[in-house]
Design an enzyme around this catalytic site. Structure first.
Site, PDB file in Angstrom:
ATOM      1  CG  ASN A 293      -2.107  -1.015   0.949  1.00 14.99           C
ATOM      2  OD1 ASN A 293      -2.269  -1.519  -0.158  1.00 14.99           O
ATOM      3  ND2 ASN A 293      -2.850  -1.316   2.003  1.00 14.99           N
TER       4      ASN A 293
ATOM      5  CG  ASP B  75      -5.975  -4.066   4.959  1.00 11.64           C
ATOM      6  OD1 ASP B  75      -7.203  -4.010   4.763  1.00 11.64           O
ATOM      7  OD2 ASP B  75      -5.152  -3.432   4.270  1.00 11.64           O
TER       8      ASP B  75
HETATM    9  C1  UD1 Z   1      -6.615   1.625   2.195  1.00  9.17           C
HETATM   10  C2  UD1 Z   1      -5.871   0.341   1.950  1.00  9.17           C
HETATM   11  C3  UD1 Z   1      -6.692  -0.840   2.404  1.00  9.17           C
HETATM   12  C4  UD1 Z   1      -7.119  -0.662   3.843  1.00  9.17           C
HETATM   13  C5  UD1 Z   1      -7.771   0.695   4.053  1.00  9.17           C
HETATM   14  C6  UD1 Z   1      -8.040   1.000   5.522  1.00  9.17           C
HETATM   15  C7  UD1 Z   1      -4.586   0.915   0.001  1.00  9.17           C
HETATM   16  C8  UD1 Z   1      -4.376   0.714  -1.456  1.00  9.17           C
HETATM   17  N1  UD1 Z   1      -5.605   0.243   0.528  1.00  9.17           N
HETATM   18  O1  UD1 Z   1      -7.799   1.568   1.403  1.00  9.17           O
HETATM   19  O2  UD1 Z   1      -5.899  -2.007   2.265  1.00  9.17           O
HETATM   20  O3  UD1 Z   1      -8.050  -1.664   4.167  1.00  9.17           O
HETATM   21  O4  UD1 Z   1      -6.915   1.744   3.572  1.00  9.17           O
HETATM   22  O5  UD1 Z   1      -6.855   0.964   6.249  1.00  9.17           O
HETATM   23  O6  UD1 Z   1      -3.837   1.585   0.668  1.00  9.17           O
HETATM   24  N2  UD1 Z   1     -14.169   6.667   2.607  1.00  9.17           N
HETATM   25  C9  UD1 Z   1     -15.158   7.571   2.275  1.00  9.17           C
HETATM   26  N3  UD1 Z   1     -14.915   8.433   1.245  1.00  9.17           N
HETATM   27  C10 UD1 Z   1     -13.755   8.445   0.559  1.00  9.17           C
HETATM   28  C11 UD1 Z   1     -12.736   7.529   0.916  1.00  9.17           C
HETATM   29  C12 UD1 Z   1     -12.981   6.641   1.949  1.00  9.17           C
HETATM   30  O7  UD1 Z   1     -16.222   7.590   2.880  1.00  9.17           O
HETATM   31  O8  UD1 Z   1     -13.599   9.249  -0.367  1.00  9.17           O
HETATM   32  C13 UD1 Z   1     -14.412   5.703   3.716  1.00  9.17           C
HETATM   33  C14 UD1 Z   1     -14.385   4.262   3.227  1.00  9.17           C
HETATM   34  O9  UD1 Z   1     -15.639   3.867   2.724  1.00  9.17           O
HETATM   35  C15 UD1 Z   1     -14.003   3.532   4.492  1.00  9.17           C
HETATM   36  C16 UD1 Z   1     -13.072   4.538   5.203  1.00  9.17           C
HETATM   37  O10 UD1 Z   1     -13.322   5.794   4.606  1.00  9.17           O
HETATM   38  O11 UD1 Z   1     -15.143   3.329   5.292  1.00  9.17           O
HETATM   39  C17 UD1 Z   1     -11.605   4.215   5.105  1.00  9.17           C
HETATM   40  O12 UD1 Z   1     -11.250   4.002   3.757  1.00  9.17           O
HETATM   41  P1  UD1 Z   1      -9.816   4.377   3.181  1.00  9.17           P
HETATM   42  O13 UD1 Z   1      -8.865   4.602   4.320  1.00  9.17           O
HETATM   43  O14 UD1 Z   1      -9.963   5.437   2.177  1.00  9.17           O
HETATM   44  O15 UD1 Z   1      -9.436   3.038   2.457  1.00  9.17           O
HETATM   45  P2  UD1 Z   1      -8.626   2.879   1.115  1.00  9.17           P
HETATM   46  O16 UD1 Z   1      -7.673   4.013   0.951  1.00  9.17           O
HETATM   47  O17 UD1 Z   1      -9.562   2.543   0.020  1.00  9.17           O
END
Ligand code: UD1
Length: 431
Positions: free
Chosen positions: A23, A305
């Site tokens: 990541n 994770d």
């Molecule tokens: C990253 C990791 C993933 C890990 C996650 C949480 C990478 C490529 N992937 O995913 O392995 O499980 O962090 O540690 O690094 N959210 C919103 N709006 C947004 C973005 C996120 O509401 O625009 C919410 C998501 O639905 C979720 C939360 O925020 O509930 C956390 O998500 P996020 O930290 O963004 O996860 P990823 O970056 O997709």
């Protein structure tokens, strides 16, 4: 189709070398295209998500030279397109980092809406909110997110939810913006810090990464850098739980023990012995695991994770445990597979698993629903007596390099097979 054949019952014993953090690498590689000078990225894991991102970069004219399995040289001086097609995004979610990187460098980017692991609804509204705050116009048309700006200007951005992806993506867009950007309620994960460190090594001015306020002073240009990715916290945690689940004794090497604190704390609560040195952690489990409760949280909390891995461990621990998933909505789909193995787990309201530990799991034919759950199911099979199979290992290969080879080196009986004939051969061999 490739699957794992596993004969369980052997404790994992020995030492295993942990690779670079997937990541972190996804963010670092996207950042690397923000300079026209050659960058060198080392300690890159050789896993599918990374290789797909490199292909997506090549598709827009980035020159990628793989000098060895874990090192790439990247030259983005001849980028010829700013559109990342659907195929690449469908395979990995984090191609969206190219949106922030291209928008930051060229003030225009078009990237297909992301796919990725199916672990619940995964929005990108916060990424878009950040780009808009920096002065970009963002629209979604024909499945593409199109971001465009005359110029980007620093802004004060508050993230409603702690998001790793949004923090990194906004950071990427903001490093070449004019003036000062402040991201509040930023994610503090080690990979956020790693991407910030890499950008700073290229001449960016980012302060506060690793705290919940990240301050970025825009610079005019970024330059060449030679950077080594941090070790993978989740790969390390998976092998640590592998030791616990199989009553083994495993030393994970090439790790940053500080990044593993929430994981070691839970293993200690569950009755494991932990020995830490500068860059290694040894986990020994000599008796049946004890129950505990855990809630996934943003860093430094227990990582989502690692949620499937701890659920497998608690599935064979003494007593009742509760696992609460607070990051994603739909991350317990793999529980049905564990139930096939005799686990007594009930998922309530979608986000809470109530686990009555059973003494042992039985072998079964399983299918990996996503990356981390897939790895956790493999660990469950290693603990179960008898012969199991895990299908859909393409998910596991997104994020674990040579998973079965590393497990074999710890004494696991596991092979990647491609046909029923190979399965019969495996059965004959292992008895
Ligand atoms: C990253 C990791 C993933 C890990 C996650 C949480 C990478 C490529 N992937 O995913 O392995 O499980 O962090 O540690 O690094 N959210 C919103 N709006 C947004 C973005 C996120 O509401 O625009 C919410 C998501 O639905 C979720 C939360 O925020 O509930 C956390 O998500 P996020 O930290 O963004 O996860 P990823 O970056 O997709």
């Amino acid at each position: 189709m490739e699957r794992y054949a596993i004969k369980g019952g052997n404790p994992l014993v020995g030492e295993v070398e942990i690779g670079g953090a997937k990541n972190a690498a996804l963010g670092v590689l996207a950042a690397a295209i923000m300079t026209d000078e050659m960058t060198i990225v080392e300690n890159l894991p050789d896993v599918r998500d990374i290789n797909v991102l490199l292909q997506a970069m090549e598709s827009i004219g980035v020159m990628v030279y793989r000098t060895d399995r874990h090192t790439v040289r990247i030259n983005a001086s001849m980028i010829s397109g700013l559109v990342i097609e659907d195929d690449y995004i469908k395979k990995i979610r984090a191609s969206y980092y190219l949106l922030g990187a291209l928008l930051g460098k060229y003030k225009h980017a078009e990237v297909a809406l992301p796919g990725g692991c199916n672990i619940g609804s995964r929005k990108i509204d916060l990424h878009i909110k950040g780009f808009k705050a920096l002065g970009a116009q963002v629209k979604i048309e024909h499945g593409l997110i199109i971001a465009d700006a005359k110029q980007l200007k620093g802004a004060h951005i508050y993230l409603d939810t702690v998001s790793v992806g949004a923090t990194i993506n906004i950071m990427l867009a903001a490093v070449l913006a004019e003036g000062k950007t402040i991201i509040e309620n930023a994610a503090k994960e080690p990979h956020v810090v790693d991407v910030a460190n890499f950008l700073n090594s290229m001449g960016a001015n980012i302060k506060g990464a690793g705290t919940d306020v990240v301050r970025i002073n825009g610079v005019k240009k970024l330059h060449a850098s030679n950077y080594s990715i941090i070790p993978d916290q989740i790969e390390a945690g998976t092998f640590m739980f592998g030791a616990a689940i199989t009553k083994g004794d495993v030393t994970v090497k090439n790790v940053i023990p500080k990044h593993l604190e929430s994981i070691t704390a839970k293993l200690i609560e569950m009755g494991c012995q932990i020995e830490e040195s500068d860059d290694a952690v040894r986990v020994t489990a000599s008796k049946r695991l004890e129950n505990t409760h855990v809630k996934t949280l943003p860093y430094p909390g227990f990582p989502t994770d690692m949620q499937p891995q701890i659920t497998v461990a608690l599935g064979i621990a003494e007593g009742t445990s509760i696992v609460t998933e607070s990051i994603f909505d739909n991350r317990f789909k793999y529980v049905d597979e564990l139930v096939k193995m005799g686990a007594n787990i009930k998922v309530e309201g979608g986000n809470t698993a109530v686990i009555e530990g059973v003494e042992r799991l039985t072998s079964a034919n399983l299918s990996a629903p996503d990356l981390r759950a897939g790895a956790a199911l493999v660990l469950a099979c290693l603990a179960a007596e008898g012969l199991s199979t895990v299908e859909d290992i393409k998910y596991i290969e997104r994020g674990y390099e040579d998973f079965e080879v590393k497990l074999q080196s710890l004494g696991a009986i596991i092979e990647k097979i491609d046909s029923d004939k190979e399965l019969t051969k495996f059965k004959l061999k292992v008895g």
